[in-house]
Each structure stands twice: as C-alpha cells, then as structure tokens.
Design a protein around this motif. Sequence first.
Motif, short mmCIF file in Angstrom:
data_model
loop_
_atom_site.label_atom_id
_atom_site.label_comp_id
_atom_site.label_asym_id
_atom_site.label_seq_id
_atom_site.Cartn_x
_atom_site.Cartn_y
_atom_site.Cartn_z
N LYS A 62 -3.28 -2.82 -7.00
CA LYS A 62 -2.54 -2.77 -5.73
C LYS A 62 -3.45 -3.13 -4.56
O LYS A 62 -3.05 -3.89 -3.66
N GLU A 63 -4.66 -2.61 -4.57
CA GLU A 63 -5.61 -2.94 -3.50
C GLU A 63 -5.97 -4.43 -3.52
O GLU A 63 -6.14 -5.06 -2.49
N TRP A 64 -6.09 -4.96 -4.74
CA TRP A 64 -6.41 -6.38 -4.86
C TRP A 64 -5.29 -7.23 -4.26
O TRP A 64 -5.54 -8.18 -3.52
N LEU A 65 -4.05 -6.86 -4.59
CA LEU A 65 -2.91 -7.58 -4.02
C LEU A 65 -2.87 -7.46 -2.50
O LEU A 65 -2.60 -8.44 -1.79
N ALA A 66 -3.13 -6.24 -1.99
CA ALA A 66 -3.11 -6.04 -0.53
C ALA A 66 -4.19 -6.87 0.14
O ALA A 66 -3.94 -7.49 1.19
N ASP A 67 -5.37 -6.91 -0.45
CA ASP A 67 -6.45 -7.72 0.12
C ASP A 67 -6.10 -9.20 0.10
O ASP A 67 -6.38 -9.93 1.06
N LYS A 68 -5.50 -9.65 -1.00
CA LYS A 68 -5.12 -11.06 -1.09
C LYS A 68 -4.04 -11.40 -0.07
O LYS A 68 -4.07 -12.46 0.56
N ASP A 120 -5.57 4.46 -12.28
CA ASP A 120 -6.73 3.87 -11.62
C ASP A 120 -6.65 2.35 -11.63
O ASP A 120 -6.91 1.69 -10.61
N LEU A 121 -6.27 1.78 -12.77
CA LEU A 121 -6.15 0.32 -12.87
C LEU A 121 -5.06 -0.20 -11.94
O LEU A 121 -5.23 -1.22 -11.26
N ARG A 134 0.81 -1.22 0.00
CA ARG A 134 0.00 0.00 0.00
C ARG A 134 0.84 1.27 0.00
O ARG A 134 0.42 2.30 -0.52
N LYS A 135 2.04 1.19 0.55
CA LYS A 135 2.89 2.38 0.58
C LYS A 135 3.70 2.55 -0.70
O LYS A 135 4.20 3.64 -0.96
N SER A 136 3.84 1.49 -1.48
CA SER A 136 4.64 1.57 -2.70
C SER A 136 3.89 2.31 -3.79
O SER A 136 2.66 2.27 -3.87
N GLU A 137 4.65 3.01 -4.64
CA GLU A 137 4.10 3.70 -5.80
C GLU A 137 4.02 2.70 -6.96
O GLU A 137 5.05 2.23 -7.45
N ALA A 138 2.80 2.40 -7.39
CA ALA A 138 2.61 1.36 -8.39
C ALA A 138 3.09 1.79 -9.77
O ALA A 138 3.67 0.99 -10.52
N GLN A 139 2.85 3.05 -10.14
CA GLN A 139 3.15 3.47 -11.51
C GLN A 139 4.65 3.40 -11.83
O GLN A 139 5.03 2.85 -12.88
N PRO A 140 5.54 3.95 -10.98
CA PRO A 140 6.98 3.81 -11.30
C PRO A 140 7.42 2.35 -11.42
O PRO A 140 8.22 2.01 -12.30
#
Length: 413
Positions: free
Chosen positions: A279-285, A273-274, A153-159
């Motif tokens: 990222k949220e999906w991964l965090a939930d999993k 957005d995607l 959740r803290k990581s920046e997904a886009q970079p």
Amino acid sequence: MRTRYIAGLSLVTMGVGFVTTLFLPEHPLVDLLKGGFEAGLVGGFADWFAVTALFRHPMGIPIPHTSLLLKNRDKLANSLISALENELLNKESISQKLKKLQLLKVAGSALVRLVGKRRNRVAALDFLQTLLAKLPLESLVPHLQSGIVSIIRKSEAQPLAEKAVAVAVQEQWDEKALDYALNQGRAWVSKPETGYMLGSIAQQKISEAKVGGIMGFAVQAFAGFMNEEKLGTMIQQLLLSGIQDLAQPGNANRGRLLAEIRHQMESVANDEDLLNRGKEWLADKAGNPQSGQFFLERMEHVRSSLVAALEKDKQGGGRKVASAVSYVIRKLQAEKEMTESAERKVLSFIVDFVEANHYRLGALLKDNLDQMNDKELVRMLEEKVGGDLQWIRVNGALCGFLIGLALTCIQWL
C-alpha cells in the motif's frame, strides 16, 4: 395618474353642479339635482379626505389620525415581513405549491423543448468545448494525486485483498492465469533456438558432472552418444509432454499446482505487513512527479478526445446531444419510484432552504424600506395602489349623488 384626474374631476363636477343649482329658479327638478350634487360633493370630499389621510396630512394640516402610512411605516414593514415569513413562505404553502408544479416533469419537458432547437444544441456544445478547453488540468493533477494517495492510505488493504482472492477463485482467474502461462511456455519451448539452448546447457552440465566409477562411465558414454541437438530435442519433448499434462483438467499435478497457487494467494492476503508495504509503495508511486506527468498526459488525451467528439457532433447539429437527453429523460420517466423519490428530495431541499433563509428576504425588505424617505415611500405606494384608491373617490361622489337624489325624493314624500 389618470385615475387621480378622474377622481378630481368627479369632485369638481359635484361642486360646480351644487353651486349652479343655487342660482337656478325654484323648481322640483332643480331641488332634486341640488340634493344629488350636495350629497355627491359631501361623499366625494369625505372619500378624498380618507384616501389622502392614508398618505399625507390633508391640505397639509396635521389633523389627528392622518398620514397613517408614514406614522405606521415600521408596523407596515413588520406586517409585510411577518406575512412574507409566516404566510407566503411557510413550509406548508411552499410544499403544496411545489407539489402542484411537478418540478422534475416540468424541467424535463422544458429541457426537451430546448434541445429540440438546433441553435440551443450548438450553443450547449460550444459552451462545453469552451469549458473543457479552459479546464486547468495542470492545477487539477496535484489534487487528483493527493486524492488517490489519501484513498490508498485510508483504505484497509486486507479486506480488499481477501475479497480479490475470493473473486479470483470464484471467477477461476487462477486457472486462466495458469493456462496462459502454460500456453506461453509451450510456445517458447517449441522454438528451435530454445531446443538448441536447452541441449547446450544440458551437455555442458553433463560434462561438468563429477561422477566416478561405473556411474561416471555410463554418464560419459551417454554424453558421447548425444549432441546438443539430440539433447535439446529430448528435453523439449519432455517439457512439452509435462505442459500438456498440466493443461488437462482433472490432472493430479494440475490440481496440486492450482492448490499451491491459491495457498500462496491466501498467504499474501493474510500477510498484513506485506500488504501495508504494498500500500505504501502504491501511495508513493501515485504521488510521484512522474505519475503526475502520466496523469496529465492521460487527462490531456481524454480532453482532446472529448473536444473532438463534441466538434463532430456540433457539425451534425448536435443530434447526439438531443438523443442523449431524450433517452435519459425517457428512462427517468419510466422509473417512477426513482423519479418520485428524486422529486421528494428536491422539494425537501427547496423547502428547507427557503424556510432556513426566508428571514434574509425579510431583512432585505426591511433594509430597502428603511433606505427610502417619506416622499419616496408615499410615491411608491401611490404608484402601486393609489390608482385603485382614487376610484373610491369617484365611487363616493357618484354614490353620494344617487343617495342625494333618493333622500330628496324621500323628503318630498
């Protein structure tokens, strides 16, 4: 203490000798001994007074400037603390002493000697096995999951996505993925049952086609000449030919397909957005109880493997442990810059730690001295330095005796 008896004996000897000479007949030799014993008695008694005055009042008489240590116990304690903090444990002295020690080199040599003995290696392996067996993996899993979720959740997904796309293009992962898909497609299309299925679907769709006029007549005539097997074989050949063309480097269609794949990858990497949803999906999993069970099973498997490996090495006397330790130490010694940097960091840590906490040693020393009463303090000091001080009395008596002899000779002259 033995030295106290020797000192007392020297004083008694001088006193007895002096008294004895008083009753002897007049003679130059008697006068000489009398002068020596007299001076020795005075010197021994004076030194006894001086030594005793350090610890207590001589003969219990409160003579001024005696019992010096008890009267100045606070000054003594403060002086010891000051010497400890400012002279013995100051930054410069600690640094110089530690630099001479070469801590890492000494530690490495000591470690090599330790692992050189079989019993030490076996004991170390036993300790590691016990430690691994007692690790509470069940209680560690929630912390592991929490840490993974926090990192996600803290990581920046886009970079990360952009970097992944760049690496994929650089390493030609897109081409490898396309070739893998084409190989799998070729294998599937080549199967006889696939040809029959494709022919069946094609014949069904042709029969369902609603085409009138000459075109309808031509379609129906074509369908009449073709059965499912012939249609399937024809479609298989067309698909295999197309796959073969796409597998050829430099093919125009292959290039367009790869360009489209890369375009879609870049679009995903730029779709914030995607990426956030992913990222949220991964965090939930990662935080899911089922994932926790998966992590626990994997950790249990790793622990079992490690314990088994340690047990196997233990049966062989722990030779792998010795080899691993020796290898690591050799590598570290070969990397002189890294070793020197590590040594500086260790020295800096030790020096800073001691400098920041040496007041605690002073406070501990002060507390221990405050808890001791006068008797205990005097007894402790006499045990530590009293023996050396008693030799002052012996030396005083002997020196006085010799000086007395010399003075008597001077008087004769």
